[in-house]
Design a protein around this motif. Structure first.
Motif, mmCIF file in Angstrom:
data_model
loop_
_atom_site.group_PDB
_atom_site.id
_atom_site.type_symbol
_atom_site.label_atom_id
_atom_site.label_comp_id
_atom_site.label_asym_id
_atom_site.label_seq_id
_atom_site.Cartn_x
_atom_site.Cartn_y
_atom_site.Cartn_z
ATOM 1 N N GLN A 139 0.876 -1.170 0.000
ATOM 2 C CA GLN A 139 0.000 0.000 0.000
ATOM 3 C C GLN A 139 0.911 1.217 0.000
ATOM 4 O O GLN A 139 1.637 1.461 0.971
ATOM 5 C CB GLN A 139 -0.922 0.002 1.222
ATOM 6 C CG GLN A 139 -1.908 1.146 1.179
ATOM 7 C CD GLN A 139 -2.926 1.067 2.304
ATOM 8 O OE1 GLN A 139 -3.004 0.076 3.028
ATOM 9 N NE2 GLN A 139 -3.702 2.113 2.444
ATOM 10 N N ASP A 177 -6.099 3.909 0.476
ATOM 11 C CA ASP A 177 -6.606 2.532 0.556
ATOM 12 C C ASP A 177 -6.565 1.781 -0.774
ATOM 13 O O ASP A 177 -6.457 0.559 -0.784
ATOM 14 C CB ASP A 177 -8.045 2.525 1.074
ATOM 15 C CG ASP A 177 -8.135 2.925 2.540
ATOM 16 O OD1 ASP A 177 -7.095 2.905 3.235
ATOM 17 O OD2 ASP A 177 -9.250 3.260 2.985
ATOM 18 N N LEU A 191 -2.497 0.386 -4.424
ATOM 19 C CA LEU A 191 -1.899 -0.916 -4.137
ATOM 20 C C LEU A 191 -1.069 -1.398 -5.317
ATOM 21 O O LEU A 191 -1.504 -1.339 -6.467
ATOM 22 C CB LEU A 191 -2.998 -1.934 -3.831
ATOM 23 C CG LEU A 191 -3.965 -1.560 -2.698
ATOM 24 C CD1 LEU A 191 -5.109 -2.566 -2.624
ATOM 25 C CD2 LEU A 191 -3.234 -1.461 -1.374
#
Length: 117
Positions: free
Chosen positions: A83, A87, A90
């Motif tokens: 990460q 959020d 990735l």
């Protein structure tokens, strides 16, 4: 693919030079990293790939592409998800010296799904 091999969809924001090398491979593999590129980093969601292609590749080279490809899920287990921001920011970090092996686990062709100018 037949044989029951599970795959994971990955995306990669790509500039024109890298895309030309992917095309030359028959849309089957990623080219070796340059000396100043110790990792190959596919991303785990399309939106993040779009942002990089549009916001970084276009200013750097006039065009940015988002590619989509499938890799054997079991093989990807060796690369922890990183990460690197919010959020949904990735990535997988594939060491440059492992890219040839990574390429052998791509299922099907690498395809261009977006182009930005």
């Amino acid at each position: 693919m037949s044989g029951g091999v599970g795959t994971t969809v990955l995306w990669r924001p790509t500039g024109p030079e890298e895309l030309e090398l992917v095309s030359a491979s028959g849309w089957r593999k990623w080219p070796p990293r340059l000396p100043d590129q110790p990792i190959f980093y596919p991303v785990l969601n399309e939106d993040y790939a779009v942002r990089i292609a549009r916001d970084w590749n276009v200013p750097a080279s006039g065009v940015g592409y988002v590619t989509r490809f499938h890799v054997e899920t079991e093989f990807l287990g060796r690369y922890p998800v990183r990460q690197v921001g919010g959020d949904t920011i990735l990535e997988l970090w594939v060491p440059a010296e492992e890219l040839d092996e990574f390429n052998t686990h791509i299922v099907g062709e690498i395809e261009v799904v977006h182009e930005f100018r």
